[in-house]
Design a protein around this motif. Structure first.
Motif, PDB file in Angstrom:
ATOM      1  N   LEU A   1      42.622  18.733  13.326  1.00 49.93           N
ATOM      2  CA  LEU A   1      42.402  20.126  13.722  1.00 49.93           C
ATOM      3  C   LEU A   1      40.904  20.410  13.684  1.00 49.93           C
ATOM      4  CD1 LEU A   1      45.326  21.923  11.850  1.00 49.93           C
ATOM      5  CD2 LEU A   1      45.215  21.138  14.235  1.00 49.93           C
ATOM      6  N   CYS A   2      40.356  20.692  14.855  1.00 47.28           N
ATOM      7  CA  CYS A   2      38.916  20.942  14.984  1.00 47.28           C
ATOM      8  C   CYS A   2      38.504  22.069  14.039  1.00 47.28           C
ATOM      9  CB  CYS A   2      38.605  21.322  16.423  1.00 47.28           C
ATOM     10  SG  CYS A   2      36.878  21.703  16.716  1.00 47.28           S
ATOM     11  N   THR A   3      37.367  21.879  13.402  1.00 48.36           N
ATOM     12  CA  THR A   3      36.915  22.864  12.422  1.00 48.36           C
ATOM     13  C   THR A   3      36.309  24.105  13.081  1.00 48.36           C
ATOM     14  OG1 THR A   3      34.838  21.627  12.225  1.00 48.36           O
ATOM     15  CG2 THR A   3      36.557  21.163  10.603  1.00 48.36           C
ATOM     16  N   HIS A   4      36.243  24.121  14.427  1.00 50.35           N
ATOM     17  CA  HIS A   4      35.761  25.331  15.099  1.00 50.35           C
ATOM     18  C   HIS A   4      36.880  26.357  15.212  1.00 50.35           C
ATOM     19  CE1 HIS A   4      34.387  27.453  18.998  1.00 50.35           C
ATOM     20  NE2 HIS A   4      33.839  28.058  17.955  1.00 50.35           N
ATOM     21  N   LYS A   5      37.895  26.061  16.023  1.00 51.56           N
ATOM     22  CA  LYS A   5      39.006  27.009  16.172  1.00 51.56           C
ATOM     23  C   LYS A   5      40.369  26.341  16.114  1.00 51.56           C
ATOM     24  CE  LYS A   5      36.474  30.585  18.653  1.00 51.56           C
ATOM     25  NZ  LYS A   5      36.683  31.844  18.006  1.00 51.56           N
ATOM     26  N   GLY A   6      40.395  25.121  15.642  1.00 48.45           N
ATOM     27  CA  GLY A   6      41.675  24.497  15.352  1.00 48.45           C
ATOM     28  C   GLY A   6      42.348  23.739  16.472  1.00 48.45           C
ATOM     29  N   CYS A   7      41.704  23.544  17.613  1.00 52.48           N
ATOM     30  CA  CYS A   7      42.325  22.710  18.657  1.00 52.48           C
ATOM     31  C   CYS A   7      42.434  21.269  18.147  1.00 52.48           C
ATOM     32  CB  CYS A   7      41.469  22.705  19.922  1.00 52.48           C
ATOM     33  SG  CYS A   7      41.440  24.271  20.787  1.00 52.48           S
ATOM     34  N   PRO A   8      43.480  20.555  18.542  1.00 59.36           N
ATOM     35  CA  PRO A   8      43.580  19.166  18.093  1.00 59.36           C
ATOM     36  C   PRO A   8      42.594  18.264  18.838  1.00 59.36           C
ATOM     37  CG  PRO A   8      45.546  19.835  19.315  1.00 59.36           C
ATOM     38  CD  PRO A   8      44.657  21.027  19.265  1.00 59.36           C
TER      39      PRO A   8
ATOM     40  N   ILE B   1      37.023  13.888  19.960  1.00 63.90           N
ATOM     41  CA  ILE B   1      36.450  14.954  20.781  1.00 63.90           C
ATOM     42  C   ILE B   1      37.456  16.084  20.962  1.00 63.90           C
ATOM     43  CG2 ILE B   1      35.455  15.497  23.045  1.00 63.90           C
ATOM     44  CD1 ILE B   1      34.411  12.644  23.155  1.00 63.90           C
ATOM     45  N   CYS B   2      36.960  17.301  20.812  1.00 64.18           N
ATOM     46  CA  CYS B   2      37.803  18.481  20.956  1.00 64.18           C
ATOM     47  C   CYS B   2      37.830  18.907  22.423  1.00 64.18           C
ATOM     48  CB  CYS B   2      37.248  19.611  20.091  1.00 64.18           C
ATOM     49  SG  CYS B   2      38.217  21.123  20.261  1.00 64.18           S
ATOM     50  N   PRO B   3      39.030  19.108  22.994  1.00 65.04           N
ATOM     51  CA  PRO B   3      39.128  19.478  24.405  1.00 65.04           C
ATOM     52  C   PRO B   3      38.789  20.945  24.665  1.00 65.04           C
ATOM     53  CG  PRO B   3      41.302  19.401  23.441  1.00 65.04           C
ATOM     54  CD  PRO B   3      40.354  18.977  22.365  1.00 65.04           C
ATOM     55  N   CYS B   4      38.709  21.748  23.617  1.00 65.75           N
ATOM     56  CA  CYS B   4      38.493  23.186  23.828  1.00 65.75           C
ATOM     57  C   CYS B   4      37.027  23.521  24.086  1.00 65.75           C
ATOM     58  CB  CYS B   4      39.039  23.974  22.638  1.00 65.75           C
ATOM     59  SG  CYS B   4      40.838  23.900  22.557  1.00 65.75           S
ATOM     60  N   HIS B   5      36.142  23.082  23.209  1.00 61.96           N
ATOM     61  CA  HIS B   5      34.712  23.384  23.408  1.00 61.96           C
ATOM     62  C   HIS B   5      33.852  22.165  23.136  1.00 61.96           C
ATOM     63  CE1 HIS B   5      36.879  27.013  21.803  1.00 61.96           C
ATOM     64  NE2 HIS B   5      36.454  27.492  22.952  1.00 61.96           N
ATOM     65  N   TRP B   6      34.468  21.009  23.169  1.00 62.25           N
ATOM     66  CA  TRP B   6      33.762  19.717  23.172  1.00 62.25           C
ATOM     67  C   TRP B   6      33.004  19.376  21.900  1.00 62.25           C
ATOM     68  CZ3 TRP B   6      36.353  17.575  26.677  1.00 62.25           C
ATOM     69  CH2 TRP B   6      36.733  18.299  27.804  1.00 62.25           C
ATOM     70  N   SER B   7      33.414  19.922  20.797  1.00 64.31           N
ATOM     71  CA  SER B   7      32.820  19.425  19.551  1.00 64.31           C
ATOM     72  C   SER B   7      33.194  17.946  19.404  1.00 64.31           C
ATOM     73  CB  SER B   7      33.329  20.210  18.333  1.00 64.31           C
ATOM     74  OG  SER B   7      32.697  21.464  18.276  1.00 64.31           O
ATOM     75  N   THR B   8      32.248  17.178  18.904  1.00 67.86           N
ATOM     76  CA  THR B   8      32.406  15.725  18.843  1.00 67.86           C
ATOM     77  C   THR B   8      32.150  15.251  17.414  1.00 67.86           C
ATOM     78  OG1 THR B   8      31.719  15.531  21.147  1.00 67.86           O
ATOM     79  CG2 THR B   8      31.523  13.558  19.799  1.00 67.86           C
TER      80      THR B   8
ATOM     81  N   GLY C   1      28.310  20.220  19.073  1.00 64.18           N
ATOM     82  CA  GLY C   1      29.365  21.154  19.461  1.00 64.18           C
ATOM     83  C   GLY C   1      29.379  22.431  18.656  1.00 64.18           C
ATOM     84  N   GLN C   2      30.401  23.238  18.935  1.00 67.83           N
ATOM     85  CA  GLN C   2      30.511  24.578  18.369  1.00 67.83           C
ATOM     86  C   GLN C   2      30.957  24.588  16.908  1.00 67.83           C
ATOM     87  OE1 GLN C   2      30.537  27.592  20.327  1.00 67.83           O
ATOM     88  NE2 GLN C   2      30.025  26.595  22.246  1.00 67.83           N
ATOM     89  N   ALA C   3      31.602  23.517  16.484  1.00 71.11           N
ATOM     90  CA  ALA C   3      32.071  23.479  15.091  1.00 71.11           C
ATOM     91  C   ALA C   3      30.869  23.474  14.155  1.00 71.11           C
ATOM     92  CB  ALA C   3      32.931  22.233  14.875  1.00 71.11           C
TER      93      ALA C   3
HETATM   94  S1  FES Z   1      38.101  24.506  18.942  1.00 72.78           S
HETATM   95 FE1  FES Z   1      37.079  22.598  18.923  1.00 72.78          FE
HETATM   96  S2  FES Z   1      35.116  23.023  19.667  1.00 72.78           S
HETATM   97 FE2  FES Z   1      36.119  24.929  19.687  1.00 72.78          FE
END
Ligand code: FES
Length: 174
Positions: free
Chosen positions: A102-109, A120-127, A139-141
């Motif tokens: 779970l991405c530490t930005h907004k929780g996308c897998p 890599i997060c598909p929502c905002h590309w945090s890597t 990235g945004q995280a």
């Molecule tokens: S939720 Fe992963 S970068 Fe935003």
């Protein structure tokens, strides 16, 4: 009592506290302790959870990824055997690691991209770099992926705890 002696007393108290804290052992799920035996994560609390068999060690050939849930069914995670050694990795070549996905930005897998060797997060590309303890690369995280604490028992790779806070949780409790 002067300011100097007050400061000295405060410093001693803090030192004593740290000595006691580092000797603590989690006796129940959800109790944070410090991973004093793991030099690169001495500052990252690890929360002990019930042991979970994740995979057979002999099935983990280099490049293998195995999705699982830990510490609860709503907490997706990924066990990985990388092509080379990783920070805090297990196994004879230190290549076995696992993370909450779970991405530490907004929780996308996040998902593993073998070509880049990154999560890599598909929502905002945090890597995040699985070879460097799940460190945020770009990235945004604002923080690394929580690392799943693992151990090897015979031919079993087991999850035993979590370093850091899984996205969406206020505390690491089941
Ligand atoms: S939720 Fe992963 S970068 Fe935003």
């Amino acid at each position: 009592m002067g300011n100097e002696s007050r400061r000295t007393r405060h410093a001693l108290n803090r030192r004593d506290f740290l000595k006691v804290s580092s000797g603590c052992v989690a006796g129940a799920a959800g109790i944070p302790v410090f991973a004093a035996s793991n030099p690169s994560h001495t500052a990252t609390p690890v929360t002990a959870y019930p042991v979970l068999d994740v995979a057979r060690l002999s099935d983990l050939t280099p490049g293998t990824t195995i999705p699982f849930s830990y510490p609860s069914p709503t907490s997706p995670a990924l066990l990985m055997r990388l092509q080379e050694g990783a920070l805090d990795g297990l196994g004879d070549d230190s290549s076995i690691v696992a993370f909450s996905i779970l991405c530490t930005h907004k929780g996308c897998p996040v998902s593993y991209k073998a070509e880049q060797g990154m999560l890599i997060c598909p929502c905002h590309w945090s890597t995040f770099d699985p070879a460097k303890g799940g460190s945020l690369i770009i990235g945004q995280a604002s923080s690394s992926l929580p690392r799943i604490a693992l151990r090897i028992e015979g031919d079993r790779v087991q999850a035993v705890g979590v370093h850091g806070l899984i996205y969406g949780r206020h505390t690491n409790i089941l």
